[in-house]
Design a protein around this motif. Sequence first.
Motif, mmCIF file in Angstrom:
data_model
loop_
_atom_site.group_PDB
_atom_site.id
_atom_site.type_symbol
_atom_site.label_atom_id
_atom_site.label_comp_id
_atom_site.label_asym_id
_atom_site.label_seq_id
_atom_site.Cartn_x
_atom_site.Cartn_y
_atom_site.Cartn_z
ATOM 1 N N PHE A 279 -88.193 -49.989 -104.177
ATOM 2 C CA PHE A 279 -89.163 -49.217 -104.950
ATOM 3 C C PHE A 279 -90.227 -48.626 -104.020
ATOM 4 N N GLU A 280 -90.603 -47.392 -104.323
ATOM 5 C CA GLU A 280 -91.653 -46.748 -103.536
ATOM 6 C C GLU A 280 -92.988 -47.443 -103.801
ATOM 7 N N VAL A 281 -93.656 -47.832 -102.739
ATOM 8 C CA VAL A 281 -94.902 -48.590 -102.917
ATOM 9 C C VAL A 281 -96.099 -47.963 -102.201
ATOM 10 N N PHE A 282 -95.830 -47.092 -101.222
ATOM 11 C CA PHE A 282 -96.946 -46.593 -100.422
ATOM 12 C C PHE A 282 -96.452 -45.425 -99.566
ATOM 13 N N ARG A 283 -97.335 -44.500 -99.324
ATOM 14 C CA ARG A 283 -97.022 -43.480 -98.322
ATOM 15 C C ARG A 283 -98.232 -43.283 -97.419
ATOM 16 N N GLU A 284 -98.017 -43.526 -96.155
ATOM 17 C CA GLU A 284 -99.102 -43.380 -95.194
ATOM 18 C C GLU A 284 -99.521 -41.917 -95.118
ATOM 19 N N GLY A 285 -100.822 -41.687 -94.999
ATOM 20 C CA GLY A 285 -101.296 -40.315 -94.855
ATOM 21 C C GLY A 285 -100.869 -39.718 -93.523
ATOM 22 N N ASP A 286 -100.687 -38.426 -93.496
ATOM 23 C CA ASP A 286 -100.307 -37.765 -92.247
ATOM 24 C C ASP A 286 -101.395 -37.979 -91.194
ATOM 25 N N GLU A 287 -100.984 -37.811 -89.964
ATOM 26 C CA GLU A 287 -101.874 -38.159 -88.857
ATOM 27 C C GLU A 287 -101.987 -36.995 -87.890
ATOM 28 N N LEU A 288 -103.211 -36.683 -87.521
ATOM 29 C CA LEU A 288 -103.474 -35.653 -86.511
ATOM 30 C C LEU A 288 -104.086 -36.335 -85.296
ATOM 31 N N ASP A 289 -103.418 -36.164 -84.167
ATOM 32 C CA ASP A 289 -103.792 -36.871 -82.939
ATOM 33 C C ASP A 289 -104.100 -35.822 -81.868
ATOM 34 N N VAL A 290 -105.355 -35.753 -81.461
ATOM 35 C CA VAL A 290 -105.777 -34.761 -80.469
ATOM 36 C C VAL A 290 -106.356 -35.500 -79.272
ATOM 37 N N TYR B 231 -98.909 -33.979 -84.549
ATOM 38 C CA TYR B 231 -99.039 -34.130 -85.997
ATOM 39 C C TYR B 231 -97.850 -34.950 -86.482
ATOM 40 N N THR B 232 -98.150 -36.002 -87.232
ATOM 41 C CA THR B 232 -97.085 -36.876 -87.730
ATOM 42 C C THR B 232 -97.117 -36.910 -89.250
ATOM 43 N N HIS B 233 -95.950 -36.696 -89.819
ATOM 44 C CA HIS B 233 -95.790 -36.788 -91.275
ATOM 45 C C HIS B 233 -94.989 -38.051 -91.597
ATOM 46 N N PHE B 234 -95.499 -38.832 -92.531
ATOM 47 C CA PHE B 234 -94.844 -40.083 -92.914
ATOM 48 C C PHE B 234 -94.189 -39.919 -94.279
ATOM 49 N N SER B 235 -93.000 -40.469 -94.411
ATOM 50 C CA SER B 235 -92.392 -40.501 -95.742
ATOM 51 C C SER B 235 -92.739 -41.843 -96.396
ATOM 52 N N THR B 236 -92.200 -42.087 -97.546
ATOM 53 C CA THR B 236 -92.662 -43.194 -98.384
ATOM 54 C C THR B 236 -92.095 -44.548 -97.961
ATOM 55 N N LEU C 187 -91.968 -37.972 -88.900
ATOM 56 C CA LEU C 187 -91.658 -36.715 -88.220
ATOM 57 C C LEU C 187 -92.882 -36.325 -87.395
ATOM 58 N N THR C 188 -92.685 -36.225 -86.088
ATOM 59 C CA THR C 188 -93.812 -35.921 -85.206
ATOM 60 C C THR C 188 -93.537 -34.646 -84.415
ATOM 61 N N VAL C 189 -94.515 -33.773 -84.409
ATOM 62 C CA VAL C 189 -94.455 -32.549 -83.605
ATOM 63 C C VAL C 189 -95.629 -32.588 -82.636
ATOM 64 N N SER C 190 -95.341 -32.350 -81.360
ATOM 65 C CA SER C 190 -96.382 -32.473 -80.347
ATOM 66 C C SER C 190 -96.382 -31.251 -79.435
ATOM 67 N N VAL C 191 -97.561 -30.833 -79.044
ATOM 68 C CA VAL C 191 -97.725 -29.721 -78.099
ATOM 69 C C VAL C 191 -98.626 -30.201 -76.977
ATOM 70 N N LEU C 192 -98.265 -29.846 -75.748
ATOM 71 C CA LEU C 192 -99.036 -30.304 -74.591
ATOM 72 C C LEU C 192 -99.217 -29.151 -73.612
ATOM 73 N N GLY C 193 -100.377 -29.094 -73.013
ATOM 74 C CA GLY C 193 -100.625 -28.103 -71.974
ATOM 75 C C GLY C 193 -101.406 -28.723 -70.840
ATOM 76 N N ASP C 194 -101.167 -28.269 -69.630
ATOM 77 C CA ASP C 194 -101.936 -28.789 -68.504
ATOM 78 C C ASP C 194 -102.305 -27.643 -67.576
#
Lengths: 389, 281
Positions: free
Chosen positions: A236-247, A225-230, A203-210
């Motif tokens: 079987f659940e084996v890993f969940r990537e950490g959320d990501e902040l991209d600026v 900001y991206t949220h990752f599920s498992t 799930l990614t939410v993005s904001v942009l301004g120019d």
Amino acid sequence: MTGWTPGVRARCGRLAAAFLLTAAVSLAAAPAAADQWTVSSGLHLDAWSADDSSGQGTGYELLVPVGIFFDTPIWGLSARGSFGTSQHDLDAAASASMTGFTDTTVSGYYRWRVSGTEIRFGLDLDLPSGVSSLKTRDLPAVQDEDLVALQRFGEGFDVNPTVLVYRSFGGWGLGGGVGYLWTGEYDPTEDIAGDDFDPGDELTVSVLGDVFLGDVWRLIGRVAYTHFSTDERAGFEVFREGDELDVGATLEWRPEPWWALVTVRDIYRFEAERLNAAGRLDEESRNSHGNEIRGALAVGYIIDDAWTVRGVLDARYVAANDYATADPLYDGGRFKVAVGPGVTWTLSRTFALDAGVRWFYLDAERSPVFPSGATINGVHADLRVTYRF
Amino acid sequence: MRKVTRGLTLAVAVGAALLTSAARADAQAAGTAEVILARAPVERMGRGQAAAQPLQKGARLAEGDRVRTGKGGAAEIVLGDGSLVRIGELSDLEIDKLDVDAVNQPVTSRFNLAVGQARAWVARQVVARVGTGTGRFAVQSPTAVAAVRQTDFALVHGDVSRVYTFAGVVETRNTLAAVPGFVVCGRNRYTEVEPGKQPRDCQVIPLREKRKLLAPDALAVEGVFLDPNNLDNVALGGLIQQLSSEKMTGTWSSVGPGGSTGRPDAPPQSAGTTNVDVIVK
């Protein structure tokens, strides 16, 4: 592979919903303007060679992309895919390779303006047409992201709906968007049973301004900001990537015939979740991702209506992660720089040819990917032909 | 967009091409222009007709036809050689002349812009014929005249006239013979002409003004691909890149910072010169 399970039914439901939505987008649109077809193809080559002490040997990837696009002023459809080969010759192992089609991305969008605000609905489908199941001995053909354009040729069936909004206020503009990527399951290996892999959704939410600064300067800033599920393997659940902040920020200078772009981007990933001793997912004790900074400089000159030349300098720095050097998850970080020229030849409004080549240097410290570290020299080369009718 | 006064006439004379733009050219009939975009409110009034009819995409326009747009309306037409004319909102354009040669290629096309704004993109292949004197591309009105070859430009006439050059080279002069001098503006430059005065020196088109000029309600070409165009698409493209392109396998891009981020959840295994005369009284 799994049988007819609730998960399969859910995926089929998503597939049906995706096709229905695509059909609705297509049928609801009433184009009142021209129909523009665009066909694009070309060649992409990555080739590299590592230092002897790394044991990484050499590798290359050759891709032939093909894309077809149909656009009207308010809606459009496209299909893009590639055929190619990827080969990695490790110093102490047999040659690993994969050859075939990549996944095919089918996309559609619908856009309209409401009181000066641009709204765009998009839907991307990644059809699993690509090579996904490899023999174990060919797994090294899945090469590092800094070395080749495409790591895996094929994965599962993905669905990615997006909604974007943008409004210009004259001297500045503001926009945002949200997207949800449903990732499908696939079998990464041909000769290992029960290892089907289902990457986590995103799930990614993005904001942009120019904003325009003076007559020839433009600054674009964005935050995502991206949220990752498992991730699941064999159900079987084996890993969940950490959320990501991209600026990131891009400064554009465009007096023309000269133009230049400077881009800086910082990507921070939060702690991931890994299986603990009890076999449950738990937040990792230290962050396995180091902070990542990317920078790019592009300078171009428009010679005339037909010819444009440019030079590009890219850099990527990833800091060492938080694990101790003795830990198997320790990653010492890496630095990559790529530089090279490019040229665009626009024969007419309907035909254009673009070519570029970049030499790159990668200095990777010891990590799970490069157990002995590596210094690698290589090239990225592109040739792209575009025809519109 | 600057307020456009009445009385500005745009006349375009188009030379036929040695090489034709295949698809578009094939679609053209002799002496007609094809409507590729019609965004309401836009209407067509045929020669000698008292009542106007809504203009439809795909319609063929002939000499004497007039296209009128209301608030938010727009129209784009393609000539036989692939050249484009875009009519922005609140405009009134008459097709004054559409001459073709023996092989049905446009030789002379002329438009009268009574009011509003227009943008013309002239196909590059026209240049060869212009060079041999068998074709020309010109803009003309009672107050302003422009003759062009291979270029993309816009005219906006308010209290003063402004000529914006997006591609090629444009020569601008005052129509009054008593006013000497001219200026030649290249890509991404504009000049301004006040009645009775020489054109001012060329200036870079400010990005803010360019964005306004190339807005969808103004002179952004929507029917086909053309560059430069709507500057808002640059910002929108940044969002598309982040939310769509970077996520999908089929849209891979050449590796490097700013390109694909890669999936972090992968299995943890190993021109020619253009001459334009703009004359303002």
